[in-house]
Design a protein around this motif. Sequence first.
Motif, PDB file in Angstrom:
ATOM      1  N   THR A   6      -5.306  -5.907   4.661  1.00  0.00           N
ATOM      2  CA  THR A   6      -5.277  -4.451   4.626  1.00  0.00           C
ATOM      3  C   THR A   6      -5.627  -3.960   3.223  1.00  0.00           C
ATOM      4  O   THR A   6      -6.056  -4.726   2.378  1.00  0.00           O
ATOM      5  CB  THR A   6      -3.894  -3.918   5.043  1.00  0.00           C
ATOM      6  N   THR A   7      -5.388  -2.691   2.999  1.00  0.00           N
ATOM      7  CA  THR A   7      -5.726  -2.084   1.713  1.00  0.00           C
ATOM      8  C   THR A   7      -4.568  -2.197   0.736  1.00  0.00           C
ATOM      9  O   THR A   7      -3.466  -2.608   1.101  1.00  0.00           O
ATOM     10  CB  THR A   7      -6.080  -0.597   1.901  1.00  0.00           C
ATOM     11  N   ASP A   8      -4.813  -1.778  -0.498  1.00  0.00           N
ATOM     12  CA  ASP A   8      -3.783  -1.873  -1.531  1.00  0.00           C
ATOM     13  C   ASP A   8      -2.737  -0.769  -1.431  1.00  0.00           C
ATOM     14  O   ASP A   8      -1.694  -0.850  -2.063  1.00  0.00           O
ATOM     15  CB  ASP A   8      -4.410  -1.896  -2.923  1.00  0.00           C
ATOM     16  N   LEU A   9      -2.981   0.268  -0.632  1.00  0.00           N
ATOM     17  CA  LEU A   9      -1.993   1.332  -0.393  1.00  0.00           C
ATOM     18  C   LEU A   9      -1.627   1.335   1.080  1.00  0.00           C
ATOM     19  O   LEU A   9      -2.498   1.217   1.949  1.00  0.00           O
ATOM     20  CB  LEU A   9      -2.566   2.710  -0.749  1.00  0.00           C
ATOM     21  N   ILE A  10      -0.321   1.485   1.338  1.00  0.00           N
ATOM     22  CA  ILE A  10       0.111   1.540   2.737  1.00  0.00           C
ATOM     23  C   ILE A  10       1.266   2.522   2.865  1.00  0.00           C
ATOM     24  O   ILE A  10       2.103   2.634   1.971  1.00  0.00           O
ATOM     25  CB  ILE A  10       0.490   0.139   3.260  1.00  0.00           C
ATOM     26  N   GLU A  11       1.266   3.271   3.964  1.00  0.00           N
ATOM     27  CA  GLU A  11       2.362   4.185   4.273  1.00  0.00           C
ATOM     28  C   GLU A  11       3.185   3.586   5.398  1.00  0.00           C
ATOM     29  O   GLU A  11       2.648   2.958   6.309  1.00  0.00           O
ATOM     30  CB  GLU A  11       1.824   5.547   4.714  1.00  0.00           C
ATOM     31  N   TYR A  12       4.497   3.841   5.316  1.00  0.00           N
ATOM     32  CA  TYR A  12       5.385   3.306   6.351  1.00  0.00           C
ATOM     33  C   TYR A  12       6.618   4.185   6.445  1.00  0.00           C
ATOM     34  O   TYR A  12       7.077   4.737   5.443  1.00  0.00           O
ATOM     35  CB  TYR A  12       5.783   1.870   6.006  1.00  0.00           C
ATOM     36  N   ALA A  13       7.172   4.318   7.659  1.00  0.00           N
ATOM     37  CA  ALA A  13       8.410   5.067   7.889  1.00  0.00           C
ATOM     38  C   ALA A  13       9.438   4.108   8.482  1.00  0.00           C
ATOM     39  O   ALA A  13       9.238   3.585   9.587  1.00  0.00           O
ATOM     40  CB  ALA A  13       8.156   6.237   8.831  1.00  0.00           C
ATOM     41  N   PHE A  14      10.507   3.857   7.753  1.00  0.00           N
ATOM     42  CA  PHE A  14      11.586   3.010   8.243  1.00  0.00           C
ATOM     43  C   PHE A  14      12.437   3.832   9.208  1.00  0.00           C
ATOM     44  O   PHE A  14      12.873   4.935   8.881  1.00  0.00           O
ATOM     45  CB  PHE A  14      12.441   2.505   7.070  1.00  0.00           C
ATOM     46  N   GLN A  15      12.682   3.298  10.401  1.00  0.00           N
ATOM     47  CA  GLN A  15      13.368   4.058  11.451  1.00  0.00           C
ATOM     48  C   GLN A  15      14.883   3.918  11.399  1.00  0.00           C
ATOM     49  O   GLN A  15      15.593   4.719  11.999  1.00  0.00           O
ATOM     50  CB  GLN A  15      12.848   3.626  12.827  1.00  0.00           C
ATOM     51  N   ASN A  16      15.380   2.920  10.690  1.00  0.00           N
ATOM     52  CA  ASN A  16      16.818   2.681  10.636  1.00  0.00           C
ATOM     53  C   ASN A  16      17.285   2.554   9.200  1.00  0.00           C
ATOM     54  O   ASN A  16      16.546   2.100   8.327  1.00  0.00           O
ATOM     55  CB  ASN A  16      17.170   1.400  11.394  1.00  0.00           C
ATOM     56  N   GLU A  17      18.540   2.929   8.980  1.00  0.00           N
ATOM     57  CA  GLU A  17      19.104   2.802   7.639  1.00  0.00           C
ATOM     58  C   GLU A  17      19.255   1.325   7.281  1.00  0.00           C
ATOM     59  O   GLU A  17      19.294   0.461   8.145  1.00  0.00           O
ATOM     60  CB  GLU A  17      20.466   3.498   7.562  1.00  0.00           C
TER      61      GLU A  17
ATOM     62  N   ARG B 266       8.106   9.067   5.696  1.00  0.00           N
ATOM     63  CA  ARG B 266       6.933   8.246   5.356  1.00  0.00           C
ATOM     64  C   ARG B 266       6.883   8.050   3.846  1.00  0.00           C
ATOM     65  O   ARG B 266       6.922   9.020   3.085  1.00  0.00           O
ATOM     66  CB  ARG B 266       5.645   8.887   5.855  1.00  0.00           C
ATOM     67  N   VAL B 267       6.806   6.789   3.435  1.00  0.00           N
ATOM     68  CA  VAL B 267       6.728   6.451   2.017  1.00  0.00           C
ATOM     69  C   VAL B 267       5.488   5.595   1.787  1.00  0.00           C
ATOM     70  O   VAL B 267       4.978   4.955   2.705  1.00  0.00           O
ATOM     71  CB  VAL B 267       8.000   5.712   1.525  1.00  0.00           C
ATOM     72  N   THR B 268       4.994   5.603   0.559  1.00  0.00           N
ATOM     73  CA  THR B 268       3.782   4.866   0.215  1.00  0.00           C
ATOM     74  C   THR B 268       4.112   3.743  -0.758  1.00  0.00           C
ATOM     75  O   THR B 268       4.857   3.943  -1.722  1.00  0.00           O
ATOM     76  CB  THR B 268       2.742   5.811  -0.424  1.00  0.00           C
ATOM     77  N   PHE B 269       3.526   2.584  -0.497  1.00  0.00           N
ATOM     78  CA  PHE B 269       3.644   1.426  -1.384  1.00  0.00           C
ATOM     79  C   PHE B 269       2.255   1.077  -1.911  1.00  0.00           C
ATOM     80  O   PHE B 269       1.257   1.219  -1.205  1.00  0.00           O
ATOM     81  CB  PHE B 269       4.227   0.224  -0.642  1.00  0.00           C
ATOM     82  N   SER B 270       2.220   0.592  -3.143  1.00  0.00           N
ATOM     83  CA  SER B 270       0.967   0.209  -3.794  1.00  0.00           C
ATOM     84  C   SER B 270       1.054  -1.251  -4.222  1.00  0.00           C
ATOM     85  O   SER B 270       2.006  -1.653  -4.900  1.00  0.00           O
ATOM     86  CB  SER B 270       0.726   1.089  -5.022  1.00  0.00           C
ATOM     87  N   CYS B 271       0.069  -2.034  -3.856  1.00  0.00           N
ATOM     88  CA  CYS B 271      -0.009  -3.447  -4.220  1.00  0.00           C
ATOM     89  C   CYS B 271      -1.293  -3.661  -5.022  1.00  0.00           C
ATOM     90  O   CYS B 271      -2.394  -3.529  -4.486  1.00  0.00           O
ATOM     91  CB  CYS B 271      -0.022  -4.314  -2.967  1.00  0.00           C
ATOM     92  N   GLN B 272      -1.148  -3.971  -6.303  1.00  0.00           N
ATOM     93  CA  GLN B 272      -2.311  -4.188  -7.165  1.00  0.00           C
ATOM     94  C   GLN B 272      -2.406  -5.667  -7.530  1.00  0.00           C
ATOM     95  O   GLN B 272      -1.468  -6.223  -8.089  1.00  0.00           O
ATOM     96  CB  GLN B 272      -2.193  -3.351  -8.438  1.00  0.00           C
ATOM     97  N   GLY B 273      -3.525  -6.268  -7.211  1.00  0.00           N
ATOM     98  CA  GLY B 273      -3.756  -7.672  -7.547  1.00  0.00           C
ATOM     99  C   GLY B 273      -4.893  -7.799  -8.536  1.00  0.00           C
ATOM    100  O   GLY B 273      -5.840  -7.021  -8.511  1.00  0.00           O
TER     101      GLY B 273
END
Length: 186
Positions: A137-148, A105-112
């Motif tokens: 959605t919000t400015d922070l999101i977590e996601y887990a990529f399942q494949n390389e 799980r990694v977190t991305f931040s989008c600031q506008g």
Amino acid sequence: AVQVTTPINEGDTAEFRVQATDVANDQAQLTYGFDFDNDGDFADDLVQPSPVASFRFQRAGTYNVGIRVSDSDGGVSTTSVSVVVNNLSPTVTLQGPAFAQEGERVTFSCQGTDQGSDFLAIDWDLDGVDGFERPNTTDLIEYAFQNEGTYEVRCRVRDGSGAVAVGTHEIFVANIAPTVAFDVSG
């Protein structure tokens, strides 16, 4: 006559310069009223002895501004001018890790940001396929990529006046070797 800087961009200041004369030639006694919200009430905006005023417009649109010149003898003259305020696209900054492992799980931040005072909405595209699958959605999101693989993550920032900005971020997802468990029973 009224001179005004127009068009301007949202968040910018328009300057108003009024040229007025009084037949009694007592210009020092003139009072200038500026009704920036054009509601007919000059007192809640600006009344002053100076013929020059400025006002910052936060949102895109066309605004009518009332101008009133009064002399010390009770004479009044009114007019209005239009100010065109252009919408500017928001700006966007997207941040996140450059590397991850499958399933991590990694977190991305989008600031506008917006020059004016528009409400900003954020949409996410986490797989680079078929557009923005996570709107509003919000400015922070977590996601887990399942494949390389290498993925382009995008966030889109929309302002309340229809302007859009898109930020992109590339992440490499490394393969994790499978694990094997042996059960040896006798």
